[in-house]
Design a protein around this motif. Sequence first.
Motif, PDB file in Angstrom:
ATOM      1  N   GLN A  10      47.398  77.743 -78.684  1.00 41.92           N
ATOM      2  CA  GLN A  10      46.382  78.215 -79.624  1.00 41.92           C
ATOM      3  C   GLN A  10      45.030  77.535 -79.384  1.00 41.92           C
ATOM      4  O   GLN A  10      43.976  78.165 -79.482  1.00 41.92           O
ATOM      5  CB  GLN A  10      46.845  77.966 -81.062  1.00 41.92           C
ATOM      6  CG  GLN A  10      48.024  78.804 -81.501  1.00 41.92           C
ATOM      7  CD  GLN A  10      47.694  80.293 -81.540  1.00 41.92           C
ATOM      8  OE1 GLN A  10      46.541  80.702 -81.578  1.00 41.92           O
ATOM      9  NE2 GLN A  10      48.736  81.115 -81.529  1.00 41.92           N
ATOM     10  N   LEU A  11      45.050  76.247 -79.061  1.00 45.61           N
ATOM     11  CA  LEU A  11      43.803  75.523 -78.791  1.00 45.61           C
ATOM     12  C   LEU A  11      43.124  76.040 -77.535  1.00 45.61           C
ATOM     13  O   LEU A  11      41.897  76.234 -77.504  1.00 45.61           O
ATOM     14  CB  LEU A  11      44.083  74.028 -78.663  1.00 45.61           C
ATOM     15  CG  LEU A  11      44.453  73.298 -79.959  1.00 45.61           C
ATOM     16  CD1 LEU A  11      44.983  71.900 -79.656  1.00 45.61           C
ATOM     17  CD2 LEU A  11      43.245  73.219 -80.893  1.00 45.61           C
ATOM     18  N   VAL A  38      30.538  69.517 -85.203  1.00 40.70           N
ATOM     19  CA  VAL A  38      30.742  70.097 -86.536  1.00 40.70           C
ATOM     20  C   VAL A  38      31.308  71.508 -86.439  1.00 40.70           C
ATOM     21  O   VAL A  38      32.273  71.849 -87.129  1.00 40.70           O
ATOM     22  CB  VAL A  38      29.426  70.086 -87.336  1.00 40.70           C
ATOM     23  CG1 VAL A  38      29.607  70.801 -88.674  1.00 40.70           C
ATOM     24  CG2 VAL A  38      28.959  68.653 -87.572  1.00 40.70           C
ATOM     25  N   GLU A  39      30.725  72.343 -85.586  1.00 39.70           N
ATOM     26  CA  GLU A  39      31.182  73.724 -85.484  1.00 39.70           C
ATOM     27  C   GLU A  39      32.627  73.810 -84.984  1.00 39.70           C
ATOM     28  O   GLU A  39      33.412  74.628 -85.457  1.00 39.70           O
ATOM     29  CB  GLU A  39      30.250  74.526 -84.570  1.00 39.70           C
ATOM     30  CG  GLU A  39      28.891  74.807 -85.178  1.00 39.70           C
ATOM     31  CD  GLU A  39      28.992  75.500 -86.532  1.00 39.70           C
ATOM     32  OE1 GLU A  39      29.759  76.473 -86.648  1.00 39.70           O
ATOM     33  OE2 GLU A  39      28.308  75.058 -87.473  1.00 39.70           O
ATOM     34  N   LEU A  44      38.518  74.504 -86.227  1.00 35.55           N
ATOM     35  CA  LEU A  44      39.862  73.942 -86.371  1.00 35.55           C
ATOM     36  C   LEU A  44      40.370  74.063 -87.807  1.00 35.55           C
ATOM     37  O   LEU A  44      41.557  74.271 -88.043  1.00 35.55           O
ATOM     38  CB  LEU A  44      39.858  72.471 -85.938  1.00 35.55           C
ATOM     39  CG  LEU A  44      39.654  72.208 -84.449  1.00 35.55           C
ATOM     40  CD1 LEU A  44      39.344  70.735 -84.201  1.00 35.55           C
ATOM     41  CD2 LEU A  44      40.880  72.623 -83.651  1.00 35.55           C
ATOM     42  N   ARG A  45      39.468  73.970 -88.745  1.00 38.77           N
ATOM     43  CA  ARG A  45      39.847  74.087 -90.153  1.00 38.77           C
ATOM     44  C   ARG A  45      40.071  75.547 -90.563  1.00 38.77           C
ATOM     45  O   ARG A  45      41.043  75.862 -91.266  1.00 38.77           O
ATOM     46  CB  ARG A  45      38.756  73.470 -91.034  1.00 38.77           C
ATOM     47  CG  ARG A  45      39.034  73.539 -92.528  1.00 38.77           C
ATOM     48  CD  ARG A  45      37.772  73.256 -93.335  1.00 38.77           C
ATOM     49  NE  ARG A  45      36.761  74.291 -93.116  1.00 38.77           N
ATOM     50  CZ  ARG A  45      35.527  74.239 -93.612  1.00 38.77           C
ATOM     51  NH1 ARG A  45      35.153  73.199 -94.326  1.00 38.77           N
ATOM     52  NH2 ARG A  45      34.657  75.209 -93.367  1.00 38.77           N
ATOM     53  N   MET A  47      40.268  78.605 -88.664  1.00 39.72           N
ATOM     54  CA  MET A  47      41.060  79.589 -87.932  1.00 39.72           C
ATOM     55  C   MET A  47      42.499  79.573 -88.443  1.00 39.72           C
ATOM     56  O   MET A  47      43.158  78.525 -88.392  1.00 39.72           O
ATOM     57  CB  MET A  47      41.031  79.287 -86.431  1.00 39.72           C
ATOM     58  CG  MET A  47      39.714  79.638 -85.762  1.00 39.72           C
ATOM     59  SD  MET A  47      39.357  81.405 -85.794  1.00 39.72           S
ATOM     60  CE  MET A  47      40.667  82.024 -84.751  1.00 39.72           C
ATOM     61  N   PRO A  48      43.017  80.707 -88.919  1.00 42.76           N
ATOM     62  CA  PRO A  48      44.393  80.727 -89.456  1.00 42.76           C
ATOM     63  C   PRO A  48      45.433  80.261 -88.445  1.00 42.76           C
ATOM     64  O   PRO A  48      46.446  79.659 -88.821  1.00 42.76           O
ATOM     65  CB  PRO A  48      44.596  82.203 -89.822  1.00 42.76           C
ATOM     66  CG  PRO A  48      43.220  82.765 -89.983  1.00 42.76           C
ATOM     67  CD  PRO A  48      42.356  82.010 -89.016  1.00 42.76           C
ATOM     68  N   GLU A  49      45.188  80.507 -87.142  1.00 40.38           N
ATOM     69  CA  GLU A  49      46.151  80.109 -86.121  1.00 40.38           C
ATOM     70  C   GLU A  49      46.193  78.596 -85.925  1.00 40.38           C
ATOM     71  O   GLU A  49      47.132  78.068 -85.328  1.00 40.38           O
ATOM     72  CB  GLU A  49      45.825  80.784 -84.793  1.00 40.38           C
ATOM     73  CG  GLU A  49      45.913  82.307 -84.812  1.00 40.38           C
ATOM     74  CD  GLU A  49      44.650  82.964 -85.322  1.00 40.38           C
ATOM     75  OE1 GLU A  49      44.589  84.211 -85.338  1.00 40.38           O
ATOM     76  OE2 GLU A  49      43.704  82.238 -85.713  1.00 40.38           O
ATOM     77  N   LEU A  50      45.159  77.898 -86.401  1.00 38.73           N
ATOM     78  CA  LEU A  50      45.105  76.435 -86.267  1.00 38.73           C
ATOM     79  C   LEU A  50      45.328  75.761 -87.619  1.00 38.73           C
ATOM     80  O   LEU A  50      46.204  74.923 -87.761  1.00 38.73           O
ATOM     81  CB  LEU A  50      43.777  76.016 -85.645  1.00 38.73           C
ATOM     82  CG  LEU A  50      43.516  76.563 -84.232  1.00 38.73           C
ATOM     83  CD1 LEU A  50      42.089  76.274 -83.787  1.00 38.73           C
ATOM     84  CD2 LEU A  50      44.508  75.974 -83.247  1.00 38.73           C
TER      85      LEU A  50
END
Length: 203
Positions: A10-11, A38-39, A44-45, A47-50
Amino acid sequence: MTRLETLKTQLLKQFGEDAALTLALDELTLEIPAEQWVEACKTLRDMPELGFEECLDLCGVDYSAWRAPTFDDAAQHYPQRFAVAAQLLSIKHNWRLRVRTWAQDDEFPIVDTLCEVWPSVNWYEREAFDLYGIVFEGHPDLRRILTDYGFIGHPFRKDFPLSGNVEMRYDPEQQRVVYQPVTIEPRQINPRVVREDGYGIGR
């Protein structure tokens, strides 16, 4: 596919196949350029997959000792002296990730604050500022949190003197706390090993 392999997939899908992603001791570390700090953390916060909804910890790191001439490989791997590392947790997916970025100026290290991404980093960033001198741009209340207001220097830096720069004491004549040069004499501390006579002979 294991949970760790799924996270890695996923990353790479989100940040590209060339993402600075390393796996060691069953832990993933993602390195992020300072200008994208920051972006990338918002991604990471959000995205539902992360789904990294929590930042459990954030700290500063002084890699100056690793840049010594005898550590050529490490000197190439660690491009700057100061780094900021955050430990993230996804409760939804039950996985963790370490993200790291580098302060570009060794003399005056600056990194953008993550307070708007994870408010819990507020005191962590203050601690990194206090102990390492890393300035977090945009922090709402960046001031020392562990040392005294009059403290000189940043005690977790590798070049900070062992006994400090100044000492504090109460002066009964002035009836206030005063600062003065350190009075502790620097000394070499060598461990003393005591063994009985003939230790190791004939055994």
